[in-house]
Write a protein that holds these residues in place. Structure first.
Motif, PDB file in Angstrom:
ATOM      1  N   SER A   1      80.330  31.133  -8.523  1.00  9.83           N
ATOM      2  CA  SER A   1      81.412  30.277  -8.017  1.00  9.83           C
ATOM      3  C   SER A   1      82.539  30.158  -9.046  1.00  9.83           C
ATOM      4  O   SER A   1      83.723  30.211  -8.699  1.00  9.83           O
TER       5      SER A   1
ATOM      6  N   ILE B   1      72.394  22.234   1.918  1.00  9.16           N
ATOM      7  CA  ILE B   1      73.562  21.727   1.196  1.00  9.16           C
ATOM      8  C   ILE B   1      73.311  20.261   0.864  1.00  9.16           C
ATOM      9  O   ILE B   1      72.981  19.465   1.739  1.00  9.16           O
TER      10      ILE B   1
ATOM     11  N   SER C   1      82.548  19.174  -1.946  1.00 11.65           N
ATOM     12  CA  SER C   1      81.940  20.507  -1.943  1.00 11.65           C
ATOM     13  C   SER C   1      81.420  20.882  -0.564  1.00 11.65           C
ATOM     14  O   SER C   1      81.470  22.047  -0.175  1.00 11.65           O
TER      15      SER C   1
ATOM     16  N   ARG D   1      84.244  22.292   1.305  1.00 12.60           N
ATOM     17  CA  ARG D   1      84.578  23.625   0.801  1.00 12.60           C
ATOM     18  C   ARG D   1      83.572  24.672   1.276  1.00 12.60           C
ATOM     19  O   ARG D   1      83.945  25.806   1.573  1.00 12.60           O
ATOM     20  N   VAL D   2      82.305  24.303   1.338  1.00 13.33           N
ATOM     21  CA  VAL D   2      81.288  25.241   1.814  1.00 13.33           C
ATOM     22  C   VAL D   2      81.543  25.571   3.282  1.00 13.33           C
ATOM     23  O   VAL D   2      81.472  26.740   3.691  1.00 13.33           O
ATOM     24  N   ARG D   3      81.850  24.554   4.084  1.00  9.81           N
ATOM     25  CA  ARG D   3      82.160  24.801   5.499  1.00  9.81           C
ATOM     26  C   ARG D   3      83.327  25.778   5.636  1.00  9.81           C
ATOM     27  O   ARG D   3      83.266  26.723   6.418  1.00  9.81           O
TER      28      ARG D   3
ATOM     29  N   CYS E   1      82.327  29.342   4.662  1.00  7.90           N
ATOM     30  CA  CYS E   1      81.493  29.985   5.678  1.00  7.90           C
ATOM     31  C   CYS E   1      82.328  30.459   6.866  1.00  7.90           C
ATOM     32  O   CYS E   1      82.129  31.568   7.362  1.00  7.90           O
TER      33      CYS E   1
ATOM     34  N   MET F   1      76.204  29.266   9.483  1.00  3.25           N
ATOM     35  CA  MET F   1      75.843  27.955   8.929  1.00  3.25           C
ATOM     36  C   MET F   1      75.484  27.051  10.095  1.00  3.25           C
ATOM     37  O   MET F   1      76.206  26.982  11.091  1.00  3.25           O
TER      38      MET F   1
END
Length: 105
Positions: free
Chosen positions: A16, A49, A68, A71-73, A76, A83
């Motif tokens: 990351s 997560i 975070s 940001r992950v969504r 993806c 997800m």
């Protein structure tokens, strides 16, 4: 070659940081002792997560965790990574020191 950033460890955090460094225009290098990336703890996680439910309400920790998740969504969706948001079950035990079960932020 001279690098602006040297990242040690090719796990999720190291990768990351490498990605963010390269996107910011830095000349970066990643050093990993194993023959494959995510070969240690990162490769053995459950894929869940962190929700931050156990982080103190109003804390920087909880704010960073919530950020975070967003940001992950986005990552993806942008990279077509499957997800599934399925929720979580949190059990509070009588011996827990604090009740952090509220999600007021």
């Amino acid at each position: 070659m001279i690098y602006d950033t040297v990242i040690i460890g090719g796990g999720v955090v190291g990768l990351s940081i490498l990605r963010a460094s390269l996107q910011a225009g830095y000349n970066a290098i990643l050093l990993e002792r194993n023959p494959h990336l995510c070969n240690e703890a990162s490769g053995r996680n459950s894929g869940v997560i962190c929700t931050g439910v156990d982080a103190p309400s109003g804390s920087l920790e909880r704010a960073l965790i919530r950020d975070s998740i967003s940001r992950v969504r986005e990552f993806c969706v942008e990279h077509n990574v499957p997800m599934r948001e399925c929720g979580s079950l949190v059990c509070l035990w009588p011996w827990d020191e604090h009740d952090n079960s509220t999600t007021d932020d």
